[in-house]
Design an enzyme around this catalytic site. Structure first.
Site, PDB file in Angstrom:
ATOM      1  N   ASP A  12     -13.882  -9.622   8.336  1.00 13.76           N
ATOM      2  CA  ASP A  12     -12.521  -9.560   9.159  1.00 13.76           C
ATOM      3  C   ASP A  12     -12.489  -8.198  10.016  1.00 13.76           C
ATOM      4  O   ASP A  12     -11.514  -7.690  10.028  1.00 13.76           O
ATOM      5  CB  ASP A  12     -11.377  -9.601   8.151  1.00 13.76           C
ATOM      6  CG  ASP A  12     -10.265  -9.935   8.613  1.00 13.76           C
ATOM      7  OD1 ASP A  12      -9.835 -10.382   9.875  1.00 13.76           O
ATOM      8  OD2 ASP A  12      -8.938  -9.362   8.250  1.00 13.76           O
ATOM      9  N   VAL A  69       0.812  -1.174   0.024  1.00 13.04           N
ATOM     10  CA  VAL A  69      -0.044   0.110  -0.044  1.00 13.04           C
ATOM     11  C   VAL A  69       0.890   1.216  -0.174  1.00 13.04           C
ATOM     12  O   VAL A  69       1.765   1.636   0.796  1.00 13.04           O
ATOM     13  CB  VAL A  69      -0.768   0.086   1.438  1.00 13.04           C
ATOM     14  CG1 VAL A  69      -1.836   1.206   1.211  1.00 13.04           C
ATOM     15  CG2 VAL A  69      -1.624  -1.271   1.183  1.00 13.04           C
TER      16      VAL A  69
END
Length: 398
Positions: A261, A153
């Site tokens: 999640d 990222v």
């Protein structure tokens, strides 16, 4: 002695090094005056900040801007600058120090480096984030945020536009259709979601051999980082954060989207207490069920926050998200996980059989109604839990 100045790293078009005035202040902003530094960014105030001499030192002072002045990644009101410091205002970023001197790596904001302004990165960051300084989706990748098994990222920037976060699939997976489809699933799952507590999806694409996803960039800390430093949060601080987490989940559930999640690592918090839920990479729309194998061996979620039924191969439901949310809130206000075990094999048995203690037996200051609500959210049987996030929020007093 070499004079101090500001070296533009990015955000200003072809700007040379900026010398500090021999007397008086240097103003930075959208309309800084004749001798100031002009930053053409709508998130930048007209007169955003000043650099002021204090003897032989220079101090940066934020002039009450809405979006803040940042030094070495931290929002500041007033601070004395040190040689090598990184100063960010709006989309413009500068290194402070003498010409030719060392300054902080523009990615990790820690290691001092000597490098050209177009590649102001230390060796470790360039090794970990090899695309730093290049462009994807018209955004120059200016900082690395994190990396994992399948991708990295980055923070991306295009002059005159907000920063974005770019998730980039590692190049070795680009020829695997299955991996590419799983990577792009987040783009599909979260497209169209518009909620202040959910990191917004921007776009996806393929360029220069790389697959990438554009997301809203939200300068913040993960709840994991917060809890690592503070162990637990007092109830009066945790509940406003809980309200935002549950609001995001309720919004997603209303649109038939499971997260699958929820955990502290997927919850971001900024200095103003704004919370955003991130990483819908495991998310699933319930309307997909007709097209999904019933025999999938992939278990969604993270073990410490995973609902017990998922270990038995049951399908994720709203109630498994509710369990993960309750487990996250339990960890926030007690300083421990609802299930504890020393080894992985013990944990698999414990999550099936071990009843979490009431939260107020761990910390007696936790109100009874919050303790009861979390216990119901953490029930072993899905049918014994709340049927909706809204019900959990109501019983928590949110």
């Amino acid at each position: 002695m070499t004079e101090l100045g500001l070296l533009p790293l990015h955000g200003l078009s072809n700007s040379p090094r900026i010398a500090l005035p021999s007397s008086g202040d240097l103003v930075l902003g959208r309309d800084p005056g004749e001798n100031g530094v002009k930053i053409a960014d709508p998130r930048c105030s007209r007169r955003h900040a000043t650099l002021s001499p204090r003897g032989a030192r220079w101090v940066v002072l934020d002039l009450g801007s809405k979006n803040g002045t940042w030094v070495n990644g931290k929002r500041v009101r007033e601070i004395e600058l040190q040689s090598g410091d990184n100063l960010r205002i709006g989309h413009a970023e500068f290194a402070f120090g003498p010409d030719g001197g060392e300054y902080r790596c523009a990615s990790c904001l820690e290691t001092l480096v000597t490098a050209p302004a177009d590649t102001p990165y230390c060796v470790d960051c360039r090794r970990t984030f090899p695309l730093l300084g290049t462009s994807l989706g018209q955004r120059r990748l200016v900082r690395g945020l994190g990396t994992g098994s399948f991708g990295s990222v980055y923070v991306g920037h295009h002059r005159g536009t907000p920063y974005v976060a770019l998730k980039v699939l590692h190049v070795e997976f680009t020829e695997s259709p299955d991996v590419v489809m799983k990577f792009l699933k987040e783009a599909y799952a979260t497209s169209g979601l518009e909620h202040e507590n959910i990191v917004r999806f921007g776009d996806s694409g393929h360029e220069s051999g790389y697959w990438f996803i554009l997301l809203e960039y939200f300068p913040s800390y993960s709840l994991t980082e917060v809890l690592a430093e503070r162990s637990y949060l007092p109830v009066d601080e945790a509940m406003p954060m809980a309200r935002q987490i549950l609001s995001a989940l309720e919004y997603a559930h209303q649109r038939k989207l499971l997260h699958r999640d929820i955990k502290p690592g997927n919850i971001l918090v900024n200095d103003d207490g704004l919370v955003k839920v991130v990483d819908f990479g495991l998310a699933k729309r319930l309307v997909d069920s007709a097209f999904t194998s019933q025999t999938s061996t992939v278990t969604p979620g993270t073990p410490l926050f995973m609902a017990p039924e998922l270990l038995s191969g049951a399908r994720a439901t709203y109630r498994s998200d509710i369990y993960s949310a309750a487990a996250t809130l339990f960890r926030m206000i007690t300083g421990r996980h609802p299930i504890e075990a020393r080894r992985l094999d013990e944990w698999f048995a414990a999550i099936q059989d071990q009843v979490p203690p009431p939260a107020n037996s761990v910390r007696t200051e936790i109100p009874e109604h919050i303790s009861r609500a979390l216990s119901k959210g953490l029930a072993k049987s899905p049918n014994a839990r709340y049927t909706s996030i809204a019900e959990l929020a109501k019983d928590l007093g949110l």
